[in-house]
Design a protein around this motif. Sequence first.
Motif, mmCIF file in Angstrom:
data_model
loop_
_atom_site.group_PDB
_atom_site.id
_atom_site.type_symbol
_atom_site.label_atom_id
_atom_site.label_comp_id
_atom_site.label_asym_id
_atom_site.label_seq_id
_atom_site.Cartn_x
_atom_site.Cartn_y
_atom_site.Cartn_z
ATOM 1 N N GLU A 116 60.154 100.282 91.041
ATOM 2 C CA GLU A 116 60.886 99.104 90.576
ATOM 3 C C GLU A 116 61.613 99.396 89.269
ATOM 4 O O GLU A 116 62.774 99.008 89.083
ATOM 5 C CB GLU A 116 59.929 97.924 90.384
ATOM 6 N N PHE A 117 60.943 100.108 88.374
ATOM 7 C CA PHE A 117 61.579 100.480 87.114
ATOM 8 C C PHE A 117 62.762 101.420 87.361
ATOM 9 O O PHE A 117 63.851 101.239 86.819
ATOM 10 C CB PHE A 117 60.550 101.161 86.203
ATOM 11 N N SER A 124 71.836 99.901 87.641
ATOM 12 C CA SER A 124 72.685 99.766 86.458
ATOM 13 C C SER A 124 73.690 100.912 86.370
ATOM 14 O O SER A 124 74.886 100.699 86.150
ATOM 15 C CB SER A 124 71.812 99.734 85.194
ATOM 16 N N ARG A 125 73.222 102.145 86.576
ATOM 17 C CA ARG A 125 74.118 103.305 86.500
ATOM 18 C C ARG A 125 75.145 103.303 87.626
ATOM 19 O O ARG A 125 76.306 103.663 87.415
ATOM 20 C CB ARG A 125 73.284 104.592 86.554
ATOM 21 N N THR A 126 74.704 102.902 88.823
ATOM 22 C CA THR A 126 75.623 102.852 89.955
ATOM 23 C C THR A 126 76.731 101.844 89.731
ATOM 24 O O THR A 126 77.910 102.114 89.995
ATOM 25 C CB THR A 126 74.855 102.514 91.250
ATOM 26 N N LYS A 130 80.686 102.716 89.597
ATOM 27 C CA LYS A 130 81.656 102.115 90.517
ATOM 28 C C LYS A 130 82.745 101.366 89.752
ATOM 29 O O LYS A 130 83.919 101.419 90.115
ATOM 30 C CB LYS A 130 80.941 101.168 91.481
ATOM 31 N N ALA A 131 82.336 100.653 88.707
ATOM 32 C CA ALA A 131 83.314 99.907 87.918
ATOM 33 C C ALA A 131 84.328 100.854 87.289
ATOM 34 O O ALA A 131 85.541 100.583 87.283
ATOM 35 C CB ALA A 131 82.599 99.098 86.834
ATOM 36 N N TRP A 132 83.842 101.985 86.788
ATOM 37 C CA TRP A 132 84.749 102.971 86.181
ATOM 38 C C TRP A 132 85.669 103.547 87.255
ATOM 39 O O TRP A 132 86.878 103.698 87.042
ATOM 40 C CB TRP A 132 83.950 104.094 85.526
#
Length: 199
Positions: A116-117, A124-126, A130-132
């Motif tokens: 879960e952690f 968050s990293r994905t 993707k946004a970048w």
Amino acid sequence: MLQMIYGYARVSTAQQDYATQIDDLKRAGASKIFKDKYTGTTANRPEFDKLMDKLQNGDTLIVTKLDRLARNTQDALSIVKQMNDEGVILRVLNIGTIDNSPSGRLICTVFSAFAEFERDLIVSRTQEGKAWAKANNPNFHDGMPRKYTKEQIDFAWKLHTQNHMSYSEISKKLGISKATIYRRFRELRIQNINKKSRP
């Protein structure tokens, strides 16, 4: 039906060899060993997929360390759960036997907490990546075409969870390889974890 003891060895670069892992697996009782080379340029594990197709109820799979079996904690947890569903015993030489025994369930509980952690970090990293990519790469597209549709996999999942069909039975009925069923069901389990963790 004859119960088999399989071994799985994996190295991270083309320069590494399997000698130590194979020796350890043979000493632990593995009669047939599958081997993959996993590098930074490919995430494919063709021999692992072949192994997943062969595993049957009552078989044992041996790996020297958990990171030989999976790339991350979530992947490991999902594989372990799926093997338990199939009645496959997993032996990790530096941890112990992971099955439906009290000690096996305890190990799964610990995995769940770490998974879960780790999931939160990966999500968050994905999302950031993707946004970048969407902002900077005009040729960006999210994901690749799938051989089997969501509806087909959902139907297979229903057969497994509601009709209690094994992976082998589903594979024979729908013509989907067990390796694909393992992989797609693993994704569904992770999606379910994500949904449950949302406020």
